[in-house]
Design an enzyme around this catalytic site. Structure first.
Site, mmCIF file in Angstrom:
data_model
loop_
_atom_site.group_PDB
_atom_site.id
_atom_site.type_symbol
_atom_site.label_atom_id
_atom_site.label_comp_id
_atom_site.label_asym_id
_atom_site.label_seq_id
_atom_site.Cartn_x
_atom_site.Cartn_y
_atom_site.Cartn_z
ATOM 1 N N GLU A 20 0.012 6.189 15.838
ATOM 2 C CA GLU A 20 -1.267 6.675 15.323
ATOM 3 C C GLU A 20 -2.447 6.268 16.222
ATOM 4 O O GLU A 20 -3.315 5.486 15.842
ATOM 5 C CB GLU A 20 -1.473 6.203 13.882
ATOM 6 C CG GLU A 20 -0.400 6.765 12.946
ATOM 7 C CD GLU A 20 -0.679 6.557 11.468
ATOM 8 O OE1 GLU A 20 -1.552 5.739 11.119
ATOM 9 O OE2 GLU A 20 -0.015 7.228 10.648
ATOM 10 N N GLU A 23 7.106 9.964 11.104
ATOM 11 C CA GLU A 23 6.747 9.112 9.958
ATOM 12 C C GLU A 23 6.282 9.952 8.787
ATOM 13 O O GLU A 23 5.387 10.800 8.914
ATOM 14 C CB GLU A 23 5.651 8.102 10.318
ATOM 15 C CG GLU A 23 5.375 7.134 9.164
ATOM 16 C CD GLU A 23 4.291 6.112 9.473
ATOM 17 O OE1 GLU A 23 4.388 5.470 10.532
ATOM 18 O OE2 GLU A 23 3.354 5.982 8.669
#
Length: 497
Positions: A242, A336
Site C-alpha cells: 500500500e 489482499e
C-alpha cells in the site's frame, strides 16, 4: 482522504460505523475430498454451499450431462477453445500473528489444521501464500525489520541483516505448508523497510531516502537468499505494501516514480545474484490503475515488473481489465482482501469473498487471489502492540490459543470453492455470466483436462439455470445466496461425438 491513499486503515475506520457482532460459522473444515475431484464420462460432481443452513462445500449427488439443446435463457455456455489467463493459485497471508497462533496449537492440532489449509488431497489445497517481510499491524511481537538499528544509526552495508525473528514460527509454518503442497508460490512484501532507510527514521510513516534505493534492493536480495537457505523459496515480491497509504502501523509512502526506481534497482540486483523471483508493482487498491501503468510505461522498470498486485479497499475488479487491456503481457494478482465485523452477517461475507474477490477478480484477468490473515484469535488479533491497530479483521480460521480450539470461517469456505478444485497451471476458459443479482460464474480447465465451473446465485430468489458444453447440457437450481462448484471431464468418446 482521496481513494489514492485509502488503505486498510481508512477502510476499517469507515467500517466501524456499521460493524455488527460476529458469530463463528463452523468448527469443521471441508469434508475430505474423494479420490477424484472431477467425474468422467457425462457425470458431473457437485459441491454446494448453503450459507443459511451452514452447509459448506458439501458433496451432493452427481448430475449428468444429456445430449439436448436447452432453451433456458439462463444458460452458462462453456467453451474451452477460448482460453484466458493461467492460474497460479488461491491462498492467504501467513502473517506473524497467524504463524504465532498456529505454533501455539498442540502438535496434532497444528498438523490437522495445516493439512486442511494446504493439502490438495485432504484439505482445500491453498497454493499461494503472502508472507510479510517484517512487521505489519498483525504481530504477536512489536515492530521489527530484518536490519533494525538504534535511532540515528544506519547500516548501509546491511552487516546486521538477519531473519532470525522468523525462525521460531514463521519459517517453520511456511516450510510445513510447502511440504504439504510443493506447488505453493510465496509472495513476500514489506510494510516498511528498516527505519534508518526512511525520512521518518521509523517503521511507521515517512518515505524512502533516495540515497538508500540500492541498499533496499540489497535488502531484498539478502531476504530471498536467507529464506531460500531456510528452505522457503520466494516466487514473487512487491516493493511496498500500500505505497500510497500512511497507516499508524508500519508503512511507507512511495510514489510511482520512486517505485519505478526501486523496481529497477531490485531487478538489476536480482539479475546480478541469479535470482528468478518476479516483481509485482503497486500492491494497493483497484481504483488507481495509473500507478502500475506509470511503471509499465517506463521501459527501464517495465522489463523487471511482471505484473500488478491489487487490494479491494476501494474500486472494483474492472480496473484489472483496464490495465490488462493496456498491458496484456503483465500478470495480475489480488494480493489482499479481508472480511471482518463490518460485513455484519455470513451471507454478506460470502458474497464479498466468492462473488467479488474470486469470481469477479478471476473474470477480470487475475492470475491468483490471496486473502489476508490465515488465522487470528477470538479478539481478531494479536495486533502489533507498538502501533494503533484495529481489531475488526477476520482470518480464514480463528484459533483460541488458550484452549487450542480452531473454528473455520466463511472466508475459508469461499476460498475452498476455488482452491480445492482449480489447480495451479489451470486456465480460465470462456463462460458467459449473468452478473450481479443473478447467476455469476467463472470456468476453468485444469492441466489434467478436467473442467471446473463455480456458480453463485447473488439474486434474491431461487434460479434454475443450465450448463452447456458443446452438445451436452444439464439443469441445476440454486437458492438465493447459494454457491456450487461443478467438476467434470469432457470426453468426446463418452458423448458419442
Amino acid at each position: 482522504m482521496s481513494s489514492y491513499g485509502l488503505g486498510r486503515r481508512q477502510f476499517l475506520t469507515t467500517a466501524i460505523g456499521v460493524a455488527a457482532a460476529w458469530t463463528q460459522v463452523s468448527e469443521n473444515a471441508v469434508a475430505a475430498p474423494q479420490r477424484e475431484e472431477a467425474s468422467h464420462g457425462n457425470s458431473v460432481r457437485v459441491w454446494l454451499t448453503d450459507v443459511s443452513a451452514e452447509q459448506w462445500v458439501a458433496p451432493q449427488s452427481a448430475v449428468r450431462f444429456e445430449t439436448k439443446r436447452t432453451a433456458n435463457p439462463l444458460t452458462i455456455k462453456i467453451d474451452d477453445s477460448v482460453e484466458y489467463q493461467r492460474v497460479q493459485g488461491f491462498g492467504a497471508a501467513m502473517t506473524d500473528s497467524a504463524a504465532w497462533l498456529i505454533n501455539k496449537l498442540p502438535s496434532a492440532g497444528r498438523t490437522k489444521l495445516m493439512q486442511e489449509l494446504f493439502d490438495p488431497s485432504r484439505g482445500i489445497g491453498l497454493s499461494m501464500v503472502r508472507s510479510p517481510m517484517g512487521a505489519t499491524d498483525f504481530n504477536a511481537s512489536g515492530s521489527y525489520s530484518y536490519d533494525d538499528m538504534p535511532a540515528g544509526q544506519t547500516d548501509p552495508a546491511l552487516s546486521h541483516f538477519s531473519v532470525q525473528h522468523d525462525a521460531p514460527y514463521i519459517i517453520p509454518a511456511l516450510r510445513q505448508a510447502l511440504s504439504l503442497n510443493p506447488s505453493i508460490k510465496i509472495l513476500a512484501t514489506p510494510w516498511s523497510p528498516p527505519g534508518w532507510m526512511k525520512t521518518s527514521d521509523s517503521m511507521v510513516g515517512g518515505t524512502l531516502k533516495s540515497e538508500y534505493t540500492a541498499e533496499l534492493a540489497d535488502y531484498f536480495v539478502k531476504f530471498i537468499q536467507a529464506y531460500r537457505k531456510a528452505g522457503v523459496p520466494i516466487s514473487y515480491v512487491s516493493p511496498q505494501n500500500e505505497p500510497m497509504g500512511t497507516p499508524t502501523w508500519p508503512g511507507m509512502f512511495l510514489s510511482a516514480y520512486q517505485e519505478s526506481q526501486v523496481i529497477q534497482e531490485i531487478g538489476k540486483a536480482f539479475e546480478a545474484n541469479g535470482i528468478s523471483t518476479k516483481i509485482l508493482a503497486w500492491d494497493h487498491n483497484w481504483d488507481v490503475p495509473s500507478y502500475p501503468e506509470t511503471i509499465f510505461n517506463d521501459p527501464a522498470a517495465s522489463k523487471y515488473a511482471a505484473g500488478t498486485g491489487w487490494h479491494i479497499y476501494s474500486g472494483n475488479p474492472s480496473y484489472q481489465t483496464l490495465v490488462h487491456n493496456d498491458y496484456p503481457g503483465k500478470e495480475a494478482y489480488l494480493t489482499e482482501a479481508t472480511g471482518g465485523l463490518w460485513q455484519g452477517d455470513n451471507q454478506t461475507a460470502f458474497n464479498d469473498a466468492l462473488g467479488t474477490w474470486i469470481i469477479d477478480s478471476m473474470r477480470n484477468w487475475a492470475n491468483g487471489v490471496m486473502l489476508w490473515n490465515i488465522a487470528l484469535d477470538p479478539d481478531m488479533g494479536p495486533l502489533n502492540s507498538d502501533t494503533d491497530g484495529i481489531a475488526m479483521c477476520r482470518g480464514l480460521v480463528t484459533i483460541d490459543p488458550a484452549g487450542g480450539k480452531v473454528s473455520y470461517n466463511v472466508d475459508y469456505y469461499a476460498l475452498a470453492h476455488a482452491s480445492r478444485f482449480v489447480k495451479p497451471g489451470a486456465h480460465r476458459i470462456y463462460s458467459n455470466t449473468f452478473g450481479e443479482g443473478s447467476i455469476e460464474n467463472v470456468a476453468f480447465r485444469n492441466p489434467d483436462g478436467s473442467k471446473v465451473l463455480i456458480a453463485y446465485n447473488s439474486g434474491s430468489s431461487a434460479k434454475t439455470f443450465s450448463v452447456a458444453d458443446r452438445t451436452q447440457s444439464f439443469d441445476y437450481t440454486l437458492n438465493a445466496g447459494d454457491a456450487v462448484t461443478f467438476t467434470y471431464y469432457y470426453s468426446r468418446w463418452s458423448y458419442g461425438e
